[in-house]
Design an enzyme around this catalytic site. Structure first.
Site: not given
Length: 184
Positions: A104, A116, A137, A149
């Site tokens: 991304i 994002g 990751e 995240y």
């Protein structure tokens, strides 16, 4: 019926009503809501490579992106602003009940404006009917991504030692996971 709906949704993510209201009532729609996602094609590669090179010291090559087009279990997307300029891209692999976010990336000029998050949420929804878990990751030196995240529900599950190339040798990767199937 749902499969057909998901196939249509996979082709282009666009809400004409939002764009209309944004033109008539400019303060009624957040800029993030005007961003569109569509499947990446080969003509997008020059802009995608520019963004990749702006963001990474060790960027993916054009050959890697071309391999992503050839891999049958990869899906590649671009994120466009209302003027149709590409502001970011994302790539996901789905296979054997698992999804893996491969990349991304958002143009530096559009970072911290929701692109994002929009791409991440799109990848999660894309993977949900196709996988039970989604993995990714991230470099420990990328606190903005780590925060995104975590806020999106991913949980840290481990570390891959010496995963990324870095100026001083190698950098670890923090591994994250998100369950896509609700637990009972």
């Amino acid at each position: 019926m749902w499969k057909l709906l998901h196939k249509l949704k996979d082709a282009v993510i666009y809400d004409a009503d939002r764009e209309f209201y944004a033109k008539v009532f400019p303060d009624s729609v957040a800029p993030r809501d005007l961003l569109r996602l569509r499947k990446m094609d080969h003509a997008d590669l020059p802009r995608v490579l520019t963004i990749e090179n702006e963001n990474y010291e060790f960027p993916w090559s054009e050959g890697i992106f071309k391999d992503c087009f050839r891999a049958i279990n990869y899906t590649n997307w671009v994120c466009e602003a209302p003027d149709e300029s590409i502001v970011g891209y994302c790539i996901i692999s789905v296979m054997a009940g698992e999804a893996h976010i491969m990349n991304i990336s958002v143009s530096p000029r559009f970072q911290r404006q929701g692109a994002g998050r929009k791409m991440l949420e799109h990848l999660i929804e894309y993977a949900r009917p196709r996988a039970e878990k989604i993995f990714l990751e991230v470099r420990p030196s990328n606190p903005g991504a780590i925060d995104l995240y975590r806020k999106t529900g991913f949980r840290e599950i481990g570390v891959r030692k010496n995963y990324y190339p870095a100026k001083q040798g190698r950098e670890d990767a923090i591994m994250f996971e998100l369950d896509l199937v609700p637990r009972l």
